[in-house]
Design a protein around this motif. Structure first.
Motif, PDB file in Angstrom:
ATOM      1  N   THR A  83     -10.841   8.589  -4.131  1.00 38.91           N
ATOM      2  CA  THR A  83     -10.438   7.128  -4.447  1.00 38.91           C
ATOM      3  C   THR A  83     -10.189   6.998  -5.774  1.00 38.91           C
ATOM      4  N   ARG A  84     -11.014   7.616  -6.706  1.00 44.08           N
ATOM      5  CA  ARG A  84     -10.785   7.434  -8.100  1.00 44.08           C
ATOM      6  C   ARG A  84      -9.568   8.051  -8.622  1.00 44.08           C
ATOM      7  N   SER A  85      -9.152   9.315  -7.949  1.00 43.47           N
ATOM      8  CA  SER A  85      -8.041  10.128  -8.212  1.00 43.47           C
ATOM      9  C   SER A  85      -6.718   9.187  -7.981  1.00 43.47           C
ATOM     10  N   LEU A  86      -6.983   8.587  -6.758  1.00 43.21           N
ATOM     11  CA  LEU A  86      -5.674   7.811  -6.316  1.00 43.21           C
ATOM     12  C   LEU A  86      -5.418   6.311  -7.382  1.00 43.21           C
ATOM     13  N   GLU A  87      -6.564   5.882  -7.495  1.00 38.97           N
ATOM     14  CA  GLU A  87      -6.693   4.735  -8.486  1.00 38.97           C
ATOM     15  C   GLU A  87      -6.204   5.313  -9.914  1.00 38.97           C
ATOM     16  N   VAL A  88      -6.444   6.339 -10.451  1.00 39.72           N
ATOM     17  CA  VAL A  88      -5.861   6.759 -11.651  1.00 39.72           C
ATOM     18  C   VAL A  88      -4.398   7.143 -11.590  1.00 39.72           C
TER      19      VAL A  88
ATOM     20  N   ARG B 283      -7.939   3.262   0.903  1.00 33.84           N
ATOM     21  CA  ARG B 283      -7.300   3.533   2.273  1.00 33.84           C
ATOM     22  C   ARG B 283      -6.750   4.900   2.325  1.00 33.84           C
ATOM     23  N   ALA B 284      -5.962   5.245   1.221  1.00 37.17           N
ATOM     24  CA  ALA B 284      -5.537   6.448   1.179  1.00 37.17           C
ATOM     25  C   ALA B 284      -6.742   7.591   1.226  1.00 37.17           C
ATOM     26  N   ALA B 285      -7.608   7.357   0.546  1.00 36.89           N
ATOM     27  CA  ALA B 285      -8.581   8.200   0.248  1.00 36.89           C
ATOM     28  C   ALA B 285      -9.354   8.814   1.516  1.00 36.89           C
TER      29      ALA B 285
ATOM     30  N   ARG C   6       2.711   1.506  -0.056  1.00 36.09           N
ATOM     31  CA  ARG C   6       1.827   2.472  -0.018  1.00 36.09           C
ATOM     32  C   ARG C   6       0.465   1.726   0.173  1.00 36.09           C
ATOM     33  N   PRO C   7      -0.715   2.549   0.764  1.00 35.44           N
ATOM     34  CA  PRO C   7      -1.826   1.930   0.825  1.00 35.44           C
ATOM     35  C   PRO C   7      -2.464   1.936  -0.222  1.00 35.44           C
TER      36      PRO C   7
ATOM     37  N   ALA D 134      -1.083  10.192  10.921  1.00 35.21           N
ATOM     38  CA  ALA D 134      -1.987   9.457   9.543  1.00 35.21           C
ATOM     39  C   ALA D 134      -1.176   8.986   8.349  1.00 35.21           C
ATOM     40  N   LEU D 135      -0.137   9.789   7.942  1.00 31.28           N
ATOM     41  CA  LEU D 135       0.764   9.331   6.889  1.00 31.28           C
ATOM     42  C   LEU D 135       1.670   8.330   7.471  1.00 31.28           C
ATOM     43  N   TYR D 136       2.177   8.501   8.549  1.00 29.95           N
ATOM     44  CA  TYR D 136       2.871   7.181   9.259  1.00 29.95           C
ATOM     45  C   TYR D 136       2.308   6.020   9.198  1.00 29.95           C
ATOM     46  N   ASP D 137       1.031   5.966   9.511  1.00 28.24           N
ATOM     47  CA  ASP D 137       0.248   4.710   9.758  1.00 28.24           C
ATOM     48  C   ASP D 137       0.208   4.348   8.331  1.00 28.24           C
ATOM     49  N   LEU D 138       0.219   5.107   7.241  1.00 27.65           N
ATOM     50  CA  LEU D 138      -0.241   4.276   5.952  1.00 27.65           C
ATOM     51  C   LEU D 138       0.966   4.222   5.103  1.00 27.65           C
TER      52      LEU D 138
END
Lengths: 541, 541
Positions: free
Chosen positions: B390-395, B108-110, B103-104, B431-435
């Protein structure tokens, strides 16, 4: 209820007029208390047993409209705070604001409860029944009258064993060892007991968070014998004290077992998983031993977590003032306990932990199982507890609890029009006639204890119904019984096995007697006591 | 979902492979989004409409196992505190403790969410949709990240309008007039607004209890424009601010009406009864306007309190981390608002109460109803909100929220085996393949926004399903909707009539415009905007 059956079982009820029992109620009661072979057949088939269990549970609970109740004791109207602030006591019926000039003052009505001499005994239940009942209900019928405000409570409104673990984090913490998931304890004569609350008559600093009720009434010399435990009333008398010690032992026994089985678990996980197990164990004992003892039915209820999924009554519990009132079974408490062959007056069993340590847990369970409880009803409360009866009536008036007849109607019985429909006992009727101008004026609290007991039961129709509704709907809505939770992930595989194997208080007692290998009688019913009179001294029941 | 229907409605979804949608899901979706004449016929018959409503509600909610969920964010195992301490966020699935090297990093995912320029617009919904959604969800999706701990929340876990009344007694008190059941307010240009929170940039002493989030980020000059209200995020931007002012006005309007109708009621009773009415009014708007706008079905859901009695899903709500994540619809928020013909950048609408006072409530509702929302999905979040993504992904990582595929499985969809089954958009897939190294690694938070939207909807299959389960089962378990409470005793006869008559936000807006007698467009859907383009200036919609 037929005339024959009434006569067969109701020593004080010969003259009761059953015409206002309601046809449906009478048919149901008759079917459930007769045809024993049929009921036995039903229970032989596992599927049929479960189905019937579900149907009869629904039948018992749906005698009242499902929760939420529109009001709590907060206000006479519904508000968001009243629907959510559970520090107020729940209520089934709104306050009855009508004036009631035809009612006696609480202290006069309380005289209806006064026991003369040793009082009458119960033919059906032992003194272990009020011991267990008091311990069990101290977990959720809590705090009426705390700080003088009977509207407030610190009840968890469900069965979570606050009487063992305490009502908040601070209390729980001071009782824990924080090692191996254990509760603090002491060993006396080879048996495990809770730590002592005091030293030289003062509550120890480590137990500062514990606030035993009526502490000022505990005589100086007894204070050093009182146990430190989560229940603020666990010291009330020998009965709840005894059951609380049993559950302390069971907690530490299971915590040890889980620690050995799951070496990677920390103290917290062992402690919490043990509590999960003990909560459901209590519910099982309540349903399968205690409620089955109380109901006069031939059918035996079982704890069946799979059945609690679909039911219109399955709404979060909120303990009610009515449940609290109808559960004040002071008349069951004997005026003296026969302990080790000696008669110990009730007064000497209050806040007296030494008694328990000296006699030992097994022998004390045996003592209580061999002595009958008091007969439930009027004229049978020990004078020591009479102020509590007065207080109950005062609370009932302060909270404007509706009349006996209003509750009959709410819970599916026709209103009575004459006291003869309540009691067949001319003495009871006479006493009520003296105090109340009209049957419609009868207080709920007096009416339920004035009722003749029903066929094969300890108590009358309305008391039985309210207990049925509020007990079942509380026990079965416990989150630990929901299908996604009633799994080894919640209780551990060891816990599931313990729950599967535990079917009676006797099971729990006998696995928690490291101090002796005796077999003791542990029974809520007097019938067992007679049948098994010879179990003392090492042989299995 | 047939190929034809996908093509007809999915501009970005032409190439999606529906083979992993599941047969049953596809059949259900097809039936519900086709055969309009049949659905219209169903709704013409009152009985059939109600029955179908009940069946479809059950169908939506029972795509997940009923509550209680075994875990909250407190611990990875079930304990009594975890089952009862509602200051922890709920969760549908246990933490996923497996390592996820594929996972990124969150930031990066954000970047997958970043909008370029003005972004794409939604063909279906207006800018009023995210305004209402944000206001509404701020009432129960609360406090993730408070004090840095995303496990904790001050959510009431149900709809009780804390965004208007505040989350505790202290906050509520400082907002009340304590006269006539009213909330404090000010009149500006003939229209009612909340009081101002500050004086000379400092929070007024009377509002000390209010703690607006990210207060330090509110520029000095704007502080004196911020409204004092119960919602600690109500100042976040013009959208939720506007809806909050509307409900303040509606509260005071109804309080006045009840005061006149019930002269014996005290302030408290008027206040609480008004709140009861507003809570249920909100639920009705949510169900009948908002959810019906969101669902692509031809069937229109109705609020039917009688149906909530028997349902296995009817268990007390506990807001989940998943619900919170899937409800972060930042892409719907436009990068600029067209207010009174001028483009106002998003940044200038934050914490800017003056904007609302100057434009006026009716015109601002009209503005928002004529501007499309942003297209929901990846690549469409204003850079201003990117730190929130970003914060959502961190949480999501901190709480070890399981993968997109795990949630598909839990909520009744086959796991996807290829990104083509998620999105037909080659740009998204690329984009998803990249990450992500594997489709099984896909974060829930990314997956739901990467999904092609389904036929006639704003969003994809999994997001729609989670929203359906958690929205319906929250709204319909509100205690005020239970049959014994949904009565004139709870709401007053006047309140029942108000509830009966309120069917849209437009109704509420137009009865709360004392400052002008204009008619304004108030619409969540762009279709209405087109159909009713000429309603401005006095004519009825």
């Amino acid at each position: 209820m037929t005339t024959t059956s009434r006569k067969a079982d109701a020593p004080t009820g010969d003259g009761r007029d059953p015409s206002r029992d309601g046809l449906r109620n009478r048919v149901e009661a008759h079917v459930l208390t007769h045809y024993e072979p049929l009921w036995r057949a039903v229970q032989r088939n596992r599927w049929l047993h479960r189905r019937t269990n579900a149907v009869l549970t629904d039948l018992a609970i749906l005698k009242a409209p499902p929760r939420p109740n529109p009001l709590s004791t907060m206000a006479p109207y519904t508000s968001w705070p009243s629907l959510t602030d559970r520090s107020y006591v729940g209520r089934h019926l709104p306050p009855d604001t009508a004036p009631h000039p035809g009612r006696p003052a609480p202290e006069r009505a309380a005289e209806l409860f006064r026991r003369e001499g040793a009082g009458e005994t119960c033919h059906r239940s032992t003194a272990l029944l009020p011991a267990f009942a008091q311990w069990f209900t101290d977990g959720f019928l809590r705090g009426h009258g705390r700080g003088g405000d009977p509207r407030r409570t610190d009840s968890p409104h469900t069965i979570d064993l606050v009487q063992l673990y305490g009502a908040d984090e601070e209390v729980t913490s001071c009782l824990r060892e924080f090692d191996g998931g254990r509760l603090k304890s002491r060993v006396v004569n080879g048996g495990e007991f809770p730590p002592l609350l005091c030293e030289n008559g003062q509550i120890k600093a480590q137990f500062d968070a514990l606030k035993p009720v009526r502490w000022e009434d505990v005589p100086e010399p007894l204070r050093d014998t009182v146990f430190a435990t989560g229940g603020d009333r666990a010291h009330a008398h020998i009965g709840p004290m005894l059951v609380n010690v049993l559950f302390l032992r069971e907690h530490n026994r299971i915590a040890g077992l889980l620690t050995r089985a799951h070496p990677t678990w920390d103290d917290e996980r062992v402690f919490q998983t043990t509590r999960n197990i003990l909560v459901v164990m209590t519910i099982r004992l309540v349903l399968e031993e205690y409620i089955n003892h109380l109901t006069p039915y031939h059918f035996r209820f079982i704890l069946d977590p799979t059945r609690t999924v679909r039911a219109s009554w399955h709404r979060e519990n909120w303990s009610t003032i009515e449940f609290s009132l109808v559960y004040r079974w002071h008349s069951l408490i004997p005026s003296s306990y026969r302990i080790d062959g000696e008669d110990v007056p009730l007064l000497h069993t209050l806040a007296n932990g030494r008694l328990l340590e000296d006699r030992g847990m097994g022998p004390l369970f045996d003592d209580l199982s061999r002595q009958p409880a008091g007969r439930m009803g009027l004229f049978n409360t020990d004078p020591l507890l009479l102020p509590t009866e007065t207080r109950s009536l005062e609370v009932s008036r302060e909270l404007q609890v509706a009349s006996y007849n209003d509750y009959r109607e709410h819970f599916g019985f026709p209103r009575v029009t004459d006291l003869r429909q309540v009691s067949g006992d001319p003495v009871v009727r006479e006493a009520l006639y003296d105090l109340y101008t009209d049957v419609d004026e009868l207080d709920l609290y007096v009416g339920i204890f004035a009722e003749d007991r029903r066929h094969g039961s300890l108590f009358g129709n309305l008391l039985g119904r309210i207990i049925g509704i509020d007990s079942f709907s509380e026990a079965l809505t416990n989150p630990l019984l929901s299908p996604r939770l009633f799994t080894p992930a919640t209780f551990s595989p060891e816990g599931m096995e313990i729950l599967r194997r535990t079917r009676s208080l006797s099971d729990v007692v006998h696995r928690n007697l490291p101090e002796d290998d005796g077999r003791y009688l542990v029974s809520l019913g007097t019938k067992h006591a007679r049948d098994a009179g010879d179990v003392r001294g090492g042989r299995a029941v």
